[in-house]
Design an enzyme around this catalytic site. Structure first.
Site, mmCIF file in Angstrom:
data_model
loop_
_atom_site.group_PDB
_atom_site.id
_atom_site.type_symbol
_atom_site.label_atom_id
_atom_site.label_comp_id
_atom_site.label_asym_id
_atom_site.label_seq_id
_atom_site.Cartn_x
_atom_site.Cartn_y
_atom_site.Cartn_z
ATOM 1 N N HIS A 105 1.820 11.619 31.345
ATOM 2 C CA HIS A 105 2.912 10.981 31.851
ATOM 3 C C HIS A 105 3.842 11.807 32.061
ATOM 4 O O HIS A 105 5.601 11.392 31.271
ATOM 5 C CB HIS A 105 3.257 9.420 30.885
ATOM 6 C CG HIS A 105 2.539 8.535 31.257
ATOM 7 N ND1 HIS A 105 2.067 9.095 32.868
ATOM 8 C CD2 HIS A 105 2.179 7.546 31.095
ATOM 9 C CE1 HIS A 105 1.087 7.823 33.242
ATOM 10 N NE2 HIS A 105 1.385 6.874 31.945
ATOM 11 N N HIS A 179 6.091 2.613 35.802
ATOM 12 C CA HIS A 179 5.184 1.914 35.172
ATOM 13 C C HIS A 179 5.534 0.615 34.506
ATOM 14 O O HIS A 179 5.308 0.313 33.560
ATOM 15 C CB HIS A 179 5.208 3.387 33.901
ATOM 16 C CG HIS A 179 4.104 3.328 32.915
ATOM 17 N ND1 HIS A 179 2.982 1.972 32.288
ATOM 18 C CD2 HIS A 179 2.891 4.063 33.030
ATOM 19 C CE1 HIS A 179 2.835 2.656 31.653
ATOM 20 N NE2 HIS A 179 1.968 3.394 32.092
ATOM 21 N N GLU A 312 0.193 1.391 39.373
ATOM 22 C CA GLU A 312 1.513 2.945 39.012
ATOM 23 C C GLU A 312 0.616 3.673 40.395
ATOM 24 O O GLU A 312 -0.715 4.174 40.292
ATOM 25 C CB GLU A 312 0.715 3.284 38.170
ATOM 26 C CG GLU A 312 0.926 3.636 36.574
ATOM 27 C CD GLU A 312 0.308 3.390 35.740
ATOM 28 O OE1 GLU A 312 0.459 4.703 35.909
ATOM 29 O OE2 GLU A 312 -0.250 2.967 34.802
HETATM 30 C C1 FUC Z 1 -1.284 4.419 31.150
HETATM 31 C C2 FUC Z 1 -2.503 4.615 31.017
HETATM 32 C C3 FUC Z 1 -2.429 5.242 29.493
HETATM 33 C C4 FUC Z 1 -1.362 5.135 28.316
HETATM 34 C C5 FUC Z 1 0.000 4.680 28.928
HETATM 35 C C6 FUC Z 1 0.837 3.923 28.302
HETATM 36 O O1 FUC Z 1 -0.721 4.753 32.637
HETATM 37 O O2 FUC Z 1 -3.548 5.472 31.746
HETATM 38 O O3 FUC Z 1 -3.662 5.263 28.767
HETATM 39 O O4 FUC Z 1 -1.468 4.941 27.511
HETATM 40 O O5 FUC Z 1 0.189 4.870 30.610
#
Ligand code: FUC
Length: 347
Positions: A105, A179, A312
């Site tokens: 990320h 997210h 996402e």
């Molecule tokens: C997500 C996942 C991960 C992670 C995170 C906080 O998108 O793909 O495994 O732990 O975010």
């Protein structure tokens, strides 16, 4: 339609502002200059009661120590990059290692942890805010000076659109997403196990035990087949190895069969709320909140697994190591733009 700007907090000397976009039906989206984070989305249930449908915190400090990326924009690259490095035109670019020796990320200080500039956008029938950020060459290891903006707009059809625009002065990689952890029960009254999901997707990426893409697999005959809607619980309680691997749930990219065609539909029976997501992107990562620790409270409810789920929309994780995946490269001086629309409804 209106946009209200408020003070949310400080990071050292810098101010973090919160913008609330509200439409004529009272639906609202609150988002801030730290990480373009969506802190709250107030939507009506089937009786018209407005409640919050995302996980969030109430202070900047909680967001600064957060490792769940609650509500944040992710960049430069969403998901994991194996070995935290990639090669481009014969040059190896080492990236920040922040997940088991891999890159996740956007790194140690990704787009979710920086303060963005903000500008209110007022257009006919839309309330909006545009966030912009300059990411210098070499930030978190990525090549190219990158100018990036994220535009949030809300209209009177209860649609939130997120538009990502970027341009780099060198060829580079980019894979942005948001997210947010959705929970349509309203104010986190229930977890998301009994949310039902429908996905127009025939293929997903199997993961290895580091949660990196292993191979493209058919959803047929597995809990990953969401062509007919079913609950998150079905995967969480299944003995299917890929669900077990993801901590009894999902943490997987699904390749979308179609775009702008009701490709992602999430529903919660008791509240009667629905969320329909349409996107330009090739995939959606379904993450069922399986790493949320039972540790303290989030907005007055015990923190726990499945409290929210992320959808996402993005390119494929680790695409830098998979030339067979859709391209994640962006060319020098070429502006790229991608949009995702979230329509909040009732049934
Ligand atoms: C997500 C996942 C991960 C992670 C995170 C906080 O998108 O793909 O495994 O732990 O975010």
């Amino acid at each position: 339609m209106k946009v209200v700007k408020e003070f949310f907090g400080h990071i050292n000397e810098e101010t973090v502002d919160l913008y609330t976009l509200e439409n004529d039906h009272g639906m609202s989206v609150s988002c801030m200059t730290l990480g373009c984070i969506i802190t709250k989305i107030m939507t009506p249930d089937r009786d018209g009661t407005l409640e919050n449908v995302v996980i969030g915190y109430d202070s900047v400090d909680e967001y600064l120590t957060d490792s769940y990326y609650l509500g944040a924009v992710i960049g430069r690259f969403a998901g994991r990059i194996a070995g935290a490095s990639f090669e481009l035109d014969g040059v190896t670019y080492p990236l920040a290692k922040n997940n088991n020796g891999n890159h996740l990320h956007g790194g140690l200080k990704g787009f979710d942890k920086v303060i963005w500039d903000a500008e209110v956008i007022e257009r006919e029938g839309e309330a909006g805010v545009q966030f912009s950020y300059f990411s210098p060459d070499g930030e978190e290891g990525y090549p190219g000076n990158l100018n990036v903006s994220v535009l949030y707009t809300l209209n009177n059809q209860n649609e939130l659109t997120i538009r990502y625009t970027a341009k780099s002065d060198q060829k580079t990689v980019l894979n942005m997403t948001n997210h947010s952890y959705f929970n349509l029960s309203g104010n986190l009254q229930r977890d998301t196990l009994d949310h039902s999901l429908q996905l127009k997707s025939s293929k997903y990426l199997e993961l290895n035990d580091e949660l990196l893409p292993l191979r493209v697999a058919d959803v047929q005959g597995t809990p990953f087949d969401f062509k007919a809607a079913h609950s998150i619980r079905e995967g969480a309680e299944s003995s299917f190895s890929q669900n077990k691997l993801a901590g009894e749930g999902y943490d997987h990219p699904f390749i979308l069969d179609t775009n702008h065609d009701h490709e992602i539909v999430l529903k919660e029976e008791q509240s009667g709320r629905s969320l329909t997501i349409e996107t330009d992107e090739v995939a959606v990562v379904l993450y069922s909140g399986t790493q949320i620790q039972e540790n303290g409270e989030i907005r007055g409810v015990p923190a726990r697994k499945y409290l929210g789920l992320c959808l996402e929309t993005q390119g494929l994780p680790d695409a830098v190591h998979h030339p067979e995946y859709p391209s994640c490269w962006i060319e020098k001086d070429v502006e790229v733009t991608k949009a995702t629309t979230y329509k909040f409804g009732t049934f």
